[in-house]
Design an enzyme around this catalytic site. Structure first.
Site, mmCIF file in Angstrom:
data_model
loop_
_atom_site.group_PDB
_atom_site.id
_atom_site.type_symbol
_atom_site.label_atom_id
_atom_site.label_comp_id
_atom_site.label_asym_id
_atom_site.label_seq_id
_atom_site.Cartn_x
_atom_site.Cartn_y
_atom_site.Cartn_z
ATOM 1 N N ASP A 1 0.824 -1.215 0.000
ATOM 2 C CA ASP A 1 0.000 0.000 0.000
ATOM 3 C C ASP A 1 0.852 1.257 0.000
ATOM 4 O OD1 ASP A 1 -2.414 -1.198 -0.165
ATOM 5 O OD2 ASP A 1 -2.976 -0.929 1.938
ATOM 6 N N LYS B 1 -3.706 3.643 -2.563
ATOM 7 C CA LYS B 1 -4.978 4.341 -2.732
ATOM 8 C C LYS B 1 -4.862 5.700 -2.072
ATOM 9 C CE LYS B 1 -7.262 0.205 -1.679
ATOM 10 N NZ LYS B 1 -7.721 -0.180 -0.370
ATOM 11 N N MET C 1 -7.618 9.584 9.308
ATOM 12 C CA MET C 1 -8.265 10.101 8.095
ATOM 13 C C MET C 1 -9.165 11.295 8.418
ATOM 14 S SD MET C 1 -9.246 6.416 6.413
ATOM 15 C CE MET C 1 -9.669 5.659 7.970
HETATM 16 N N1 SAH Z 1 -3.893 0.582 8.947
HETATM 17 C C1 SAH Z 1 -3.357 1.896 9.229
HETATM 18 C C2 SAH Z 1 -4.359 2.997 8.981
HETATM 19 C C3 SAH Z 1 -4.764 3.185 7.536
HETATM 20 S S1 SAH Z 1 -5.927 4.491 7.304
HETATM 21 C C4 SAH Z 1 -2.826 1.921 10.662
HETATM 22 O O1 SAH Z 1 -3.030 0.969 11.408
HETATM 23 O O2 SAH Z 1 -2.189 2.902 11.028
HETATM 24 C C5 SAH Z 1 -4.862 5.847 6.863
HETATM 25 C C6 SAH Z 1 -4.767 6.865 7.977
HETATM 26 O O3 SAH Z 1 -3.867 6.419 8.991
HETATM 27 C C7 SAH Z 1 -4.193 8.203 7.538
HETATM 28 O O4 SAH Z 1 -5.185 9.033 6.986
HETATM 29 C C8 SAH Z 1 -3.702 8.776 8.842
HETATM 30 O O5 SAH Z 1 -4.766 9.314 9.591
HETATM 31 C C9 SAH Z 1 -3.216 7.522 9.563
HETATM 32 N N2 SAH Z 1 -1.749 7.342 9.444
HETATM 33 C C10 SAH Z 1 -1.123 6.295 8.871
HETATM 34 N N3 SAH Z 1 0.224 6.443 8.994
HETATM 35 C C11 SAH Z 1 0.438 7.587 9.669
HETATM 36 C C12 SAH Z 1 1.608 8.277 10.120
HETATM 37 N N4 SAH Z 1 2.834 7.806 9.902
HETATM 38 N N5 SAH Z 1 1.439 9.442 10.802
HETATM 39 C C13 SAH Z 1 0.211 9.936 11.045
HETATM 40 N N6 SAH Z 1 -0.928 9.317 10.637
HETATM 41 C C14 SAH Z 1 -0.832 8.157 9.970
#
Ligand code: SAH
Length: 269
Positions: A40, A62, A186
């Protein structure tokens, strides 16, 4: 290919929050053994270098509104490769079961009788909070935390990576009071609406808020404000994705830590 027909296997793997060293040993072993890696957008690409040089690497990113592959295409690809006898790693940012659509992928595999495993990852809420000095629970301050999607706020467009807007509505009126620390995924593009919802349901305007962009990476930026003012801060610093919104008194611990560190440094110096 290392496997004969029918020996295919899928690992749905959490890559961790951004810092490539925050992946688990088990996940790394799965990457090393993979014939196909479907990854991803939020996965740190450095992790792909651990894969076999012959392994096929397929980008499934995505971004909001721009899908390299639809969820259906990803699932079909995963299933087809497994049926060819390949070891497939489905590599996702953070944890695959936290706003990662890993559950849907597991269901698709189970429905086809394809053997699979789920390898957890450090979700970005945990990683980014730790890297920002914000304990999500803190004695006397926060006894609970919740991970919430901001993409289900009234007026929200579809989400990005992970979740695409199909989840049930978020109950802001309950979350405003029942949970001590809220971590919103998000949510940056919906910050104004989220702020209004929480204020409307009686959350104090003085509640501390942190915005964490690219948590745990070298590009990490963390800003603190209050619920009343946070939208102005977000605009001023041009906060951009991926980012989390952390809401609750535990955010103040970050400032306490910074203050103590400064004091300690001046005593030593
Ligand atoms: N499965 C992922 C989340 C995917 S949804 C998890 O467990 O973290 C995508 C959202 O995750 C982004 O919009 C943001 O809000 C958050 N996100 C993912 N990586 C991030 C990072 N390094 N710093 C801040 N927010 C993050």
């Amino acid at each position: 290919m290392r496997h004969g027909l029918g020996e295919g296997f899928v690992s749905i793997v959490g890559a961790g929050p951004g810092d490539p060293e925050l992946i688990t040993v088990k996940a790394l072993k799965a990457i090393r053994a993979a014939d196909v890696i479907l990854y991803d957008r939020l996965v740190n690409v450095e992790l792909l270098t651990y894969g076999d040089s012959l392994a096929e690497r397929i980008y499934c990113g995505k971004a909001p509104g721009r899908h390299a592959m639809t969820q259906d295409m990803i699932q079909r690809r995963m299933i087809d490769s497994a049926l060819e006898g390949k070891r497939v790693v489905r590599l996702k940012g953070g944890d695959p079961f936290v706003f990662g659509r890993g559950g849907e992928e597991a269901l698709a595999l189970a429905a086809r009788g394809i053997p699979y495993e789920v390898i957890p990852g450090i979700t970005s809420a945990i990683g980014a909070a730790a890297a920002s000095g914000i304990p999500l629970t803190h004695r006397g301050v926060a006894a609970s935390f919740a991970c919430v999607t901001g993409s289900r706020c009234p007026g929200a467009e579809t989400g990005e990576d992970g979740e695409d807007g199909g989840s049930p509505a978020v109950q802001w009126e309950l979350l405003a009071h029942a949970v001590d620390t809220l971590v919103i995924y998000m949510g940056v593009s919906q910050l104004k609406e989220i702020r209004s919802e929480l204020l409307r349901h009686g959350k104090a305007a003085s509640t501390p808020v942190a915005l964490i962009e690219s948590g745990t990476t070298r590009r990490q930026r963390t800003f603190t404000s209050t619920l009343g003012e946070v939208h102005k801060l977000a605009a001023a610093v041009q906060i951009s994705n991926p980012a989390l919104i952390v809401i609750g008194a535990a955010v103040l611990v970050r400032d306490q830590l910074a203050q103590l560190e400064r004091q300690a440094a001046s005593m030593i110096g």
